[in-house]
Scaffold this motif. Structure first.
Motif, short mmCIF file in Angstrom:
data_model
loop_
_atom_site.label_atom_id
_atom_site.label_comp_id
_atom_site.label_asym_id
_atom_site.label_seq_id
_atom_site.Cartn_x
_atom_site.Cartn_y
_atom_site.Cartn_z
N PRO A 1 0.79 -1.24 0.00
CA PRO A 1 0.00 0.00 0.00
C PRO A 1 0.82 1.28 0.00
O PRO A 1 0.24 2.36 0.04
CB PRO A 1 -0.80 -0.11 1.29
N HIS A 2 2.14 1.18 -0.02
CA HIS A 2 2.98 2.38 -0.06
C HIS A 2 3.21 2.81 -1.51
O HIS A 2 2.94 2.06 -2.45
CB HIS A 2 4.32 2.10 0.63
N THR A 3 3.74 3.99 -1.67
CA THR A 3 4.14 4.49 -2.99
C THR A 3 5.62 4.85 -2.97
O THR A 3 6.05 5.81 -3.60
CB THR A 3 3.29 5.72 -3.39
N TRP A 4 6.39 4.06 -2.25
CA TRP A 4 7.81 4.35 -2.04
C TRP A 4 8.67 3.67 -3.11
O TRP A 4 9.56 2.87 -2.80
CB TRP A 4 8.23 3.88 -0.65
N TRP A 5 8.43 4.02 -4.37
CA TRP A 5 9.18 3.39 -5.46
C TRP A 5 10.68 3.59 -5.31
O TRP A 5 11.48 2.73 -5.69
CB TRP A 5 8.70 3.94 -6.81
N TRP A 6 11.07 4.72 -4.75
CA TRP A 6 12.50 5.03 -4.57
C TRP A 6 13.18 4.05 -3.62
O TRP A 6 14.39 3.83 -3.69
CB TRP A 6 12.66 6.45 -4.04
N LEU A 7 12.37 3.45 -2.70
CA LEU A 7 12.95 2.51 -1.75
C LEU A 7 13.43 1.25 -2.46
O LEU A 7 14.38 0.60 -2.01
CB LEU A 7 11.93 2.17 -0.66
N GLN A 8 12.79 0.90 -3.57
CA GLN A 8 13.28 -0.24 -4.34
C GLN A 8 14.67 0.04 -4.90
O GLN A 8 15.54 -0.82 -4.88
CB GLN A 8 12.32 -0.57 -5.49
N LEU A 9 14.88 1.24 -5.40
CA LEU A 9 16.21 1.59 -5.92
C LEU A 9 17.27 1.48 -4.83
O LEU A 9 18.36 0.95 -5.06
CB LEU A 9 16.19 3.01 -6.49
N LEU A 10 16.94 1.98 -3.64
CA LEU A 10 17.92 1.94 -2.55
C LEU A 10 18.18 0.51 -2.08
O LEU A 10 19.34 0.13 -1.81
CB LEU A 10 17.42 2.79 -1.38
N SER A 11 17.12 -0.30 -1.97
CA SER A 11 17.32 -1.68 -1.49
C SER A 11 18.09 -2.50 -2.52
O SER A 11 18.98 -3.30 -2.15
CB SER A 11 15.96 -2.32 -1.18
N LEU A 12 17.81 -2.32 -3.81
CA LEU A 12 18.58 -3.04 -4.82
C LEU A 12 20.01 -2.53 -4.92
O LEU A 12 20.94 -3.31 -5.18
CB LEU A 12 17.89 -2.92 -6.18
N ALA A 13 20.20 -1.22 -4.70
CA ALA A 13 21.56 -0.70 -4.67
C ALA A 13 22.35 -1.31 -3.52
O ALA A 13 23.53 -1.67 -3.67
CB ALA A 13 21.53 0.83 -4.54
N GLY A 14 21.70 -1.44 -2.36
CA GLY A 14 22.34 -2.11 -1.23
C GLY A 14 22.68 -3.55 -1.55
O GLY A 14 23.75 -4.05 -1.18
N LEU A 15 21.76 -4.25 -2.25
CA LEU A 15 22.04 -5.63 -2.64
C LEU A 15 23.25 -5.69 -3.57
O LEU A 15 24.12 -6.56 -3.40
CB LEU A 15 20.81 -6.23 -3.33
N CYS A 16 23.33 -4.78 -4.53
CA CYS A 16 24.48 -4.76 -5.44
C CYS A 16 25.80 -4.57 -4.68
O CYS A 16 26.81 -5.21 -4.99
CB CYS A 16 24.31 -3.66 -6.48
N ALA A 17 25.77 -3.69 -3.69
CA ALA A 17 26.98 -3.45 -2.89
C ALA A 17 27.39 -4.72 -2.15
O ALA A 17 28.58 -5.05 -2.06
CB ALA A 17 26.75 -2.30 -1.92
N LEU A 18 26.40 -5.44 -1.60
CA LEU A 18 26.71 -6.69 -0.91
C LEU A 18 27.25 -7.74 -1.88
O LEU A 18 28.20 -8.47 -1.55
CB LEU A 18 25.46 -7.22 -0.21
N LEU A 19 26.66 -7.82 -3.05
CA LEU A 19 27.10 -8.81 -4.03
C LEU A 19 28.53 -8.52 -4.48
O LEU A 19 29.33 -9.44 -4.70
CB LEU A 19 26.17 -8.81 -5.24
N ALA A 20 28.87 -7.24 -4.64
CA ALA A 20 30.22 -6.87 -5.07
C ALA A 20 31.27 -7.29 -4.06
O ALA A 20 32.44 -7.51 -4.42
CB ALA A 20 30.29 -5.37 -5.33
N ARG A 21 30.88 -7.40 -2.80
CA ARG A 21 31.82 -7.76 -1.73
C ARG A 21 31.81 -9.25 -1.41
O ARG A 21 32.59 -9.71 -0.56
CB ARG A 21 31.51 -6.95 -0.47
N ALA A 22 30.92 -10.00 -2.04
CA ALA A 22 30.89 -11.44 -1.80
C ALA A 22 32.13 -12.09 -2.40
O ALA A 22 32.52 -11.75 -3.53
CB ALA A 22 29.63 -12.05 -2.41
#
Length: 535
Positions: free
Chosen positions: A40-61
């Motif tokens: 029910p939220h309209t926080w589309w920008w939060l998807q960008l931030l969460s996926l950016a965080g995932l990319c940062a974690l993947l780069a350090r794996a």
């Protein structure tokens, strides 16, 4: 091995274990945050931030399998927090034992999480080969490499989401693009559909991560980081520029519609008292006032059409004849004692015979039983659990010169199938109508999520979407994806509206997912080719 060496090795192993546990825990938290980007939220920008965080974690794996585990943890957080309401349908209303319903949801989430894990592992493998080694001086990728790797992440993410939507009949619920119905990336919907928006969102997130990682790495790093940052900003800006484009044109005159919401409790809907209540309630709601089109929810009459009481059938027929209205109502169809369909039927001044639409995309375990799983379905209290599917080439219902294409409940989750139906119809429908019964999922975020799905279908096709639901959310969605009107949930009511049909085909309707899949495959293959050359 000497004792000091053994001690150092054990300490190093403990540090790696803590790092791994921390990375997986953070990935799961990011997955939960990712869910909050959706209705029910309209926080589309939060998807960008969460996926950016995932990319940062993947780069350090350290290895691809560690990246896969990180993507898997992200998926667990994402899907556990996003589709937990399936438990309600199985346990509360299906009366499946709580332990079995919990286990079923968990196993399903474990399966769905394989898709982000696959994308994560593939992207990590690429990253270890496309990034310059740490000993290089300076360890900064070229601008071309800085763009290729993030774009490859978007391509791999988009392909994994598409696979999730087609394998085993597909379950693309919470596909990434749905989070952007209120964001600038929505402008791409008529071009590339929900999977394309999801891929672009993932690419934006990876570009932001690349920019953050290189902006501080000297002059070359700043240049590369600025290229990545500019690209990350250009994608949503271009999407925002596309938002005002209409893509379709008005067809005929607006029609008056009445969308009915009966609010029949699911636990009594198929009981004798509930059936009788539904028959009388929807008879009265249908015949209450003349209009151009009346739409009821899915199985508003919770029985086989041939069992519809004569007095109800006569009341609807007389209403149609005297008012000139068209009625689209939900009931089960039966072509033999063992051949059932989940259908909607239409009756109006422009129908020479009773109109019928049979649901095409059936819900596994709810409307068809996969081989070997009758024991599982038998643990639930389910009416008519094995339906026959209809085709994609079914005609639309004519209403005062406008053509209305129905789809039933779960079907509007599959935009490519609705697009195919529209382009294959002799006269493409001007209005879409989703009839559904979400009472199975109680008062949960499933209702908000399904409305968001309908909004994406309106954006992709640039046609209005009518929604008639049992408990909510009954609504009128405009071609630009905005909700023009909506009834309160869990109330009995009628939504009265005037709707303008639209004509013309968007690029997505014309070509479906083919251009997107071609682009994603081309980008992924280019990245793998470059990676192989550097090996």
């Amino acid at each position: 091995m000497t004792e000091p060496t053994q001690v150092l090795g054990a300490a190093s192993g403990a540090v790696r274990s803590r790092e791994t546990a921390g990375r997986l825990a953070l990935a799961a938290i990011l997955g939960v945050a990712h869910t909050q980007a959706f209705a029910p939220h309209t926080w589309w920008w939060l998807q960008l931030l969460s996926l950016a965080g995932l990319c940062a974690l993947l780069a350090r794996a350290p290895r691809p399998r560690d990246a896969a585990a990180t993507g898997y943890a992200f998926g667990l957080g994402w899907f556990l927090s996003g589709i937990w309401w399936l438990y309600i349908s199985m346990h509360v209303y299906g009366e499946m034992p709580a332990w079995m319903a919990s286990l079923a949801v968990l196993l399903f989430v474990l399966y769905l999480s394989l898709y982000p894990a696959l994308a994560a592992a593939a992207w990590h493998w690429l990253g270890t080969r496309l990034r310059p080694p740490a000993r290089a001086a300076p360890a900064v990728p070229t601008a071309a490499a800085a763009l290729l790797l993030p774009l490859a992440f978007g391509a791999l993410w988009g392909l994994s989401e598409w696979l999730r939507g087609v394998v085993f009949t597909g379950f693309p619920w919470l596909s990434g693009g749905y989070a952007h119905t209120d964001g600038p990336l929505a402008g791409y919907a008529p071009l590339v559909g929900v999977y394309g928006i999801g891929a672009l969102s993932a690419a934006c997130a990876a570009l932001l991560t690349a920019a953050a990682g290189t902006l501080g790495a000297g002059r070359d790093g700043r240049r590369t980081g600025l290229v990545a940052l500019a690209s990350a900003l250009a994608l949503p800006l271009a999407g925002a520029a596309l938002v005002p484009l209409a893509w379709t044109q008005p067809a005929g005159q607006p029609i008056r519609v009445r969308l009915l919401q009966g609010n029949v409790p699911q636990d009594m809907k198929f009981e004798p008292v509930g059936v009788q209540r539904s028959l009388e309630l929807y008879r009265d709601l249908i015949t209450a006032a003349p209009t151009d089109l009346v739409v009821t929810p899915e199985t508003a009459f919770p029985l086989i059409l041939q069992d519809l009481p004569v007095d109800i059938a006569i009341a609807i027929r007389d209403y149609v004849q005297h008012s000139g209205s068209t009625v689209l109502f939900g009931a089960a169809g039966a072509d033999s004692p063992t051949d059932f369909t989940n259908s909607v039927f239409g009756l109006g001044p422009e129908t020479a015979q009773l109109y019928r639409y049979n649901k095409h995309h059936l819900v596994p375990f709810g409307e068809f039983i996969p081989f070997g799983f009758h024991w599982f379905v038998n643990m639930m209290k389910m009416p008519l659990g094995d339906f026959r599917r209809g085709g994609l080439d079914q005609p639309a219902l004519p209403v005062h010169g406008i053509h209305v294409a129905p789809n039933i409940c779960y079907e509007d989750l599959f935009g490519e199938e609705i697009a195919q139906t529209l382009r294959d119809q002799a006269v493409p429908a001007n209005v879409l109508a989703n009839v559904t019964n979400l009472a199975w999922f109680g008062d949960t975020i499933a209702l908000d999520q399904h409305l968001q799905i309908s909004r994406m279908r309106a954006l992709e096709t640039r046609r209005p979407m009518l929604r008639a639901t049992n408990t909510g959310m009954t609504a009128v969605v405009l071609p630009d994806g905005t909700v023009a009107q909506r009834l309160p949930t869990f109330t009995v009511g009628t939504l009265v509206a005037t709707v303008q049909g639209m004509q013309g085909l968007t690029p997505y309707v014309r070509w479906g997912n083919a251009p997107l899949l071609t682009a994603c495959l081309a980008l992924a293959l280019l990245a793998f080719w470059r990676a192989r050359r550097r090996t």
